[in-house]
Design a protein around this motif. Structure first.
Motif, short mmCIF file in Angstrom:
data_model
loop_
_atom_site.label_atom_id
_atom_site.label_comp_id
_atom_site.label_asym_id
_atom_site.label_seq_id
_atom_site.Cartn_x
_atom_site.Cartn_y
_atom_site.Cartn_z
N HIS A 72 0.84 -1.06 0.01
CA HIS A 72 -0.05 -0.01 0.05
C HIS A 72 0.77 1.26 -0.07
N THR A 79 -8.57 -3.37 -2.57
CA THR A 79 -8.77 -2.74 -1.19
C THR A 79 -8.69 -3.90 -0.12
N ASP A 80 -7.86 -3.55 0.79
CA ASP A 80 -7.68 -4.55 1.97
C ASP A 80 -7.92 -3.69 3.24
N GLY A 81 -9.28 -3.85 3.74
CA GLY A 81 -9.60 -3.16 4.93
C GLY A 81 -9.82 -1.80 4.42
N ARG A 82 -9.15 -0.88 5.26
CA ARG A 82 -9.12 0.50 4.90
C ARG A 82 -8.00 0.84 4.04
N LYS A 83 -6.96 -0.11 3.65
CA LYS A 83 -5.80 0.30 2.88
C LYS A 83 -6.19 -0.10 1.30
N THR A 84 -5.51 0.76 0.60
CA THR A 84 -5.63 0.24 -0.94
C THR A 84 -4.16 -0.40 -1.36
#
Length: 205
Positions: A25, A65-70
Motif C-alpha cells: 500500500h 482494497t484490504d480493509g481501509r488500505k489500498t
C-alpha cells in the motif's frame, strides 16, 4: 538550489521496481523508498499517489482494497516494462546512490555550519565583554570576571564539540536504520537557531 532526487519520470519506474518484489500500500511504498535512501529522503503522499494513479492508468499496476488500505500490485505489463527499461533502471539505481551521498553531505554541512556559527557567537560575546570592560576603565577590577568568562568560553566550546560528535553519531545511527526523518535538516537548523537566540537574549540582560 538543491537538485531533485529523481529526474523526470524516474520515480514512476522506481516505484514499479519496488512493487515487483511484492504488493504494497502507499505508506509501505513511502517507507521502502525511505529505507533505500537511508532515511535522508522520504517522499510525501502528494508525490507518491499521483505516480501510482498514472501507473494504474497505463495498466502497469492494479489496486485492490484490504480493509481501509489500498494495495498496489504490478501487472504482467508492468514487469514487461521493467524488463524493457532495465538499462534505464540501472542508471536510476546509480543516481539514487549519488542522491543518498548528497543528502547525507547536506545534513553534515548543516550541522557543521550551525556549530561554527555558535562558536563564533560565543567568541564574539567574549570579545565584546572584554572591550566594554576596557572602555569603562574597569580593566583591573574585571580581571577575575574576565578569567571566569574565558573559562566559561572554553567549557562552552568543549560542550559544543561533544554535542557535535554526539549528533553526528545519532544521525549515522538513524540513517543506518532507515529512520532518519525527512525534516532532519530543518529541525536541526531551527533548534540550533533557538539556542543562538537564547544565548543572545541572555547576554543582553
Amino acid at each position: 538550489m538543491t537538485p531533485p532526487v529523481f529526474a523526470h519520470g524516474h520515480l514512476r519506474l522506481y516505484l514499479l521496481s519496488i512493487l515487483a518484489s511484492q504488493p504494497m500500500h502507499g505508506y509501505e511504498l513511502m517507507q521502502a523508498l525511505g529505507e533505500r535512501f537511508g532515511g535522508t529522503y522520504v517522499p510525501s503522499a502528494g508525490t507518491i499517489y499521483p505516480r501510482l494513479a498514472k501507473l494504474e492508468e497505463e495498466g502497469l499496476v492494479t489496486k485492490s482494497t484490504d480493509g481501509r488500505k489500498t494495495v498496489y500490485a504490478i501487472t504482467d505489463a508492468g514487469r514487461t516494462e521493467l524488463e524493457n527499461r532495465q538499462g534505464e533502471l540501472d542508471g536510476i539505481e546509480s543516481d539514487v546512490t549519488d542522491s543518498v551521498r548528497r543528502l547525507a553531505d547536506e545534513v553534515r554541512t548543516s550541522v557543521n555550519d550551525a556549530m561554527k556559527t555558535l562558536r563564533a557567537d560565543l567568541a564574539s560575546a567574549a570579545r565584546e565583554a572584554r572591550s566594554e570592560a576596557h572602555e569603562a576603565g574597569r580593566t583591573v577590577k574585571m580581571e577575575p570576571q574576565r578569567q571566569q568568562g574565558g573559562m566559561q568560553l572554553r567549557e562552552a566550546e568543549m560542550v559544543l564539540n561533544e554535542f557535535r560528535h554526539q549528533v553526528r553519531a545519532d544521525l549515522r545511527g538513524l540513517a543506518a536504520g532507515g529512520k532518519l526523518p525527512e525534516n532532519t535538516v530543518s529541525l536541526l537548523t531551527s533548534q540550533l537557531a533557538a539556542v543562538r537566540k537564547s544565548l543572545r537574549e541572555n547576554g543582553a540582560k
